[in-house]
Scaffold this motif. Sequence first.
Motif, mmCIF file in Angstrom:
data_model
loop_
_atom_site.group_PDB
_atom_site.id
_atom_site.type_symbol
_atom_site.label_atom_id
_atom_site.label_comp_id
_atom_site.label_asym_id
_atom_site.label_seq_id
_atom_site.Cartn_x
_atom_site.Cartn_y
_atom_site.Cartn_z
ATOM 1 N N VAL A 463 -10.724 -1.184 -22.187
ATOM 2 C CA VAL A 463 -9.810 -2.334 -22.171
ATOM 3 C C VAL A 463 -8.903 -2.305 -23.401
ATOM 4 O O VAL A 463 -7.680 -2.476 -23.312
ATOM 5 C CB VAL A 463 -10.614 -3.640 -22.107
ATOM 6 C CG1 VAL A 463 -9.690 -4.847 -22.310
ATOM 7 C CG2 VAL A 463 -11.357 -3.745 -20.782
ATOM 8 N N LEU A 464 -9.503 -2.080 -24.591
ATOM 9 C CA LEU A 464 -8.698 -2.060 -25.815
ATOM 10 C C LEU A 464 -7.728 -0.883 -25.830
ATOM 11 O O LEU A 464 -6.577 -1.004 -26.255
ATOM 12 C CB LEU A 464 -9.611 -2.001 -27.040
ATOM 13 C CG LEU A 464 -10.563 -3.171 -27.263
ATOM 14 C CD1 LEU A 464 -11.201 -3.084 -28.641
ATOM 15 C CD2 LEU A 464 -9.857 -4.507 -27.112
ATOM 16 N N ASN A 465 -8.196 0.265 -25.366
ATOM 17 C CA ASN A 465 -7.341 1.461 -25.368
ATOM 18 C C ASN A 465 -6.113 1.260 -24.478
ATOM 19 O O ASN A 465 -5.016 1.683 -24.824
ATOM 20 C CB ASN A 465 -8.146 2.675 -24.902
ATOM 21 C CG ASN A 465 -7.342 3.955 -24.967
ATOM 22 O OD1 ASN A 465 -6.854 4.334 -26.032
ATOM 23 N ND2 ASN A 465 -7.184 4.618 -23.843
ATOM 24 N N GLN A 466 -6.309 0.604 -23.320
ATOM 25 C CA GLN A 466 -5.175 0.349 -22.438
ATOM 26 C C GLN A 466 -4.153 -0.577 -23.101
ATOM 27 O O GLN A 466 -2.950 -0.372 -22.996
ATOM 28 C CB GLN A 466 -5.663 -0.256 -21.130
ATOM 29 C CG GLN A 466 -6.446 0.716 -20.245
ATOM 30 C CD GLN A 466 -7.048 0.038 -19.030
ATOM 31 O OE1 GLN A 466 -6.797 -1.138 -18.778
ATOM 32 N NE2 GLN A 466 -7.880 0.776 -18.290
ATOM 33 N N ILE A 475 -5.133 4.750 -30.964
ATOM 34 C CA ILE A 475 -6.437 4.480 -31.588
ATOM 35 C C ILE A 475 -6.818 5.688 -32.421
ATOM 36 O O ILE A 475 -6.981 6.795 -31.908
ATOM 37 C CB ILE A 475 -7.504 4.183 -30.515
ATOM 38 C CG1 ILE A 475 -7.168 2.867 -29.789
ATOM 39 C CG2 ILE A 475 -8.894 4.106 -31.156
ATOM 40 C CD1 ILE A 475 -8.180 2.485 -28.731
ATOM 41 N N ILE A 476 -6.934 5.467 -33.713
ATOM 42 C CA ILE A 476 -7.236 6.554 -34.639
ATOM 43 C C ILE A 476 -8.743 6.812 -34.703
ATOM 44 O O ILE A 476 -9.183 7.968 -34.736
ATOM 45 C CB ILE A 476 -6.697 6.224 -36.046
ATOM 46 C CG1 ILE A 476 -5.194 5.934 -35.989
ATOM 47 C CG2 ILE A 476 -6.971 7.368 -37.010
ATOM 48 C CD1 ILE A 476 -4.360 7.077 -35.450
ATOM 49 N N GLN A 477 -9.535 5.741 -34.698
ATOM 50 C CA GLN A 477 -10.983 5.912 -34.812
ATOM 51 C C GLN A 477 -11.705 4.806 -34.040
ATOM 52 O O GLN A 477 -11.210 3.673 -33.943
ATOM 53 C CB GLN A 477 -11.436 5.850 -36.282
ATOM 54 C CG GLN A 477 -11.095 7.080 -37.107
ATOM 55 C CD GLN A 477 -11.550 6.878 -38.544
ATOM 56 O OE1 GLN A 477 -11.073 6.010 -39.252
ATOM 57 N NE2 GLN A 477 -12.500 7.702 -38.962
ATOM 58 N N LEU A 479 -15.107 2.886 -34.613
ATOM 59 C CA LEU A 479 -16.038 2.667 -35.716
ATOM 60 C C LEU A 479 -17.143 1.732 -35.241
ATOM 61 O O LEU A 479 -17.079 0.516 -35.420
ATOM 62 C CB LEU A 479 -15.305 2.064 -36.921
ATOM 63 C CG LEU A 479 -14.035 2.807 -37.371
ATOM 64 C CD1 LEU A 479 -13.265 1.981 -38.370
ATOM 65 C CD2 LEU A 479 -14.431 4.151 -37.972
ATOM 66 N N GLY A 480 -18.187 2.291 -34.601
ATOM 67 C CA GLY A 480 -19.248 1.440 -34.070
ATOM 68 C C GLY A 480 -18.701 0.593 -32.941
ATOM 69 O O GLY A 480 -18.275 1.107 -31.910
ATOM 70 N N ASP A 481 -18.693 -0.726 -33.147
ATOM 71 C CA ASP A 481 -18.133 -1.624 -32.144
ATOM 72 C C ASP A 481 -16.690 -1.985 -32.459
ATOM 73 O O ASP A 481 -16.104 -2.853 -31.822
ATOM 74 C CB ASP A 481 -18.975 -2.900 -32.062
ATOM 75 C CG ASP A 481 -18.949 -3.677 -33.372
ATOM 76 O OD1 ASP A 481 -18.686 -4.884 -33.335
ATOM 77 O OD2 ASP A 481 -19.194 -3.060 -34.437
ATOM 78 N N SER A 482 -16.088 -1.340 -33.473
ATOM 79 C CA SER A 482 -14.721 -1.644 -33.903
ATOM 80 C C SER A 482 -13.802 -0.475 -33.578
ATOM 81 O O SER A 482 -14.238 0.645 -33.322
ATOM 82 C CB SER A 482 -14.689 -1.908 -35.414
ATOM 83 O OG SER A 482 -15.602 -2.920 -35.760
ATOM 84 N N ILE A 483 -12.504 -0.789 -33.585
ATOM 85 C CA ILE A 483 -11.509 0.279 -33.484
ATOM 86 C C ILE A 483 -10.511 0.139 -34.619
ATOM 87 O O ILE A 483 -10.286 -0.960 -35.149
ATOM 88 C CB ILE A 483 -10.756 0.252 -32.133
ATOM 89 C CG1 ILE A 483 -9.872 -0.989 -32.025
ATOM 90 C CG2 ILE A 483 -11.688 0.387 -30.970
ATOM 91 C CD1 ILE A 483 -8.845 -0.896 -30.910
#
Length: 616
Positions: A463-466, A475-477, A479-483
Amino acid sequence: MVTLLAVVAGTLIALGFYRARTVALENVQQQMVAFSDRLTYRLAAISNDTSTLVGMIGSVPNSFLSPPRERLDNKVAALREALLRSRHIDGIYVGYPDGSFFHTVSLADSAWRQVLKAPAQAALAIRIIDRSKGNPLSSVIFIDIGGKHMNEVPTQPTGYDPRTRPWYFTALQQRGMVATGPYQMATTGALGMTISQIHRGNPAVVVGADVVLTTITDFLKEELLTPGSMAFIANEQGEPIVHSDPVMMQNILSALENRDVDAAPDNSGLSAKLASFSGNEGRPMRITLRGRDYLILATKIDNAVLFKGDRIVIAAPYDELMAPANRMAAEGLAIAGLIVLLGIGGALLLASMISSSLHRLKNGADQLQEFDFQTPIVVPSSITEISSLSQAMNRARDAIFTFALFVPREIVRKGMESGSFSSRTAARQQVTAIFTDIYDFTTISERYPPEDVVTMLSVYFDVLNQAVSAHKGTIIQFLGDSIFAMWNAPGTDDDHAENACLSALAMQAALAEFNEGQRLKGLPEFQTRVGIHTGAAVVGNVGAADRLQYTAMGDTINVASRLEGMNKTYGTSILASAEVKARCSDRILFRLIGFGQAKGRHTEIELFEVTGVRSL
């Protein structure tokens, strides 16, 4: 096949010849426009310099309102530097209503020095006509370069009266800055004009300056495009008044001196054609005069007191302008034609063998460039090299596909374009960074098996990537549950702050739908907090020699991360900095939160909540 190639080659040769002539003509037109612009700028510079001096003397109360012999030192001090610095100014003078006259002359001109019999050390000469005793008496005072009086030539009677001169009565009539001329100066014989205006302290006193136009005539002569070209300045009636041809210029001056306008040369018929240029100033035109084609450019002079309203006309024979281009085009096309003929035979021999296979390989390469990993590259060929290349491209496709799963595709594309992924380089540039985090994710992880958590996170990250990709971000990384997402790197984006805000808003809208699905499945909802900051960061490939990571570092990235965490303090979902607001407040709605202290920073950050998009 031979017939087809011959037709194609002939068409290309014809197009090449036509294009070469078109480019040559465009270059010539640009040269004509540049010549006209340079002359216009030179006229403007001379006009502005002279007008400023005349305006300065005539705009404020000063010593020039007093009779010629009074306050002489003040007058010399005001004019000395201007005359010594501006070589195009022949002299500055003041005409008084009683017929008195004050004239300061630069002795840099040898003609003035010879006529006035000036001493060797004299730099200026002051010519004074005094009518205080009735009869006009003329005297000359010589001044050295330091402003010191040297000697004075005794007075003698004179018939000169400034009140009868055009520069004097024209300034009185128009009550403003005026230019008269051009004319041949009586003393030096140089081509000149006069700029004059009334004195604001006394409208019957007129200040004037003679401007030598030698630099303009020299420019016209030296800058001609071809031997048969001509350039001149014409008045509103189309009559030439300054010409690049010295003989023509002398004829023009003689006609003007005799007030015989009809005796002025018609400039080979160009004057009669000027009326047709009234709507085409600034654009070269092709016309025919006496059986010969000319390219003519007429440009109206609007930005200078000198020749204001007149036009600069440049005329060049078309055959002379195009002769070098025609020769080069003919030679180039002859060589091209020979090469094409030789190439037809070789092309026919090789085309049937490799054209089909190469076309398929080219399509396969296009697929890789567009990141199409679904279609296999199949190129059957009896040529061993082509078959091997086909296999190699399939292996490259599989490698790039695998690589693209772990690295943002924009970074892969940049690496493919540059041909190398191994460079450890970084550069400072402006970026907008976003950090996200799931509220109370630790509790969710404790309540559900790791496999379920990974599954939920994968859908969540989709969802976030879209949302990021739809608004030109990367999106560079994870990080666990974060981007960590970034805009304006690796791809350029002039609206990076706006797009980042739009992406954050899109995330919140998409997560609402995601959480609805979670509720229906009896799964926890994900509440996401977002921090956005814009600024300079060091962006590039960082890592060990055999393991690199594309990332960004610096205070900008740290602030974006801290803003994400500060959402918890202020009960917000999307926090942005003042730098973000400054870049896109015309499109994005913000709510001022105030100043907050981010962990690890000494200075406070002005905080804004991103609330929506402005309606257009």
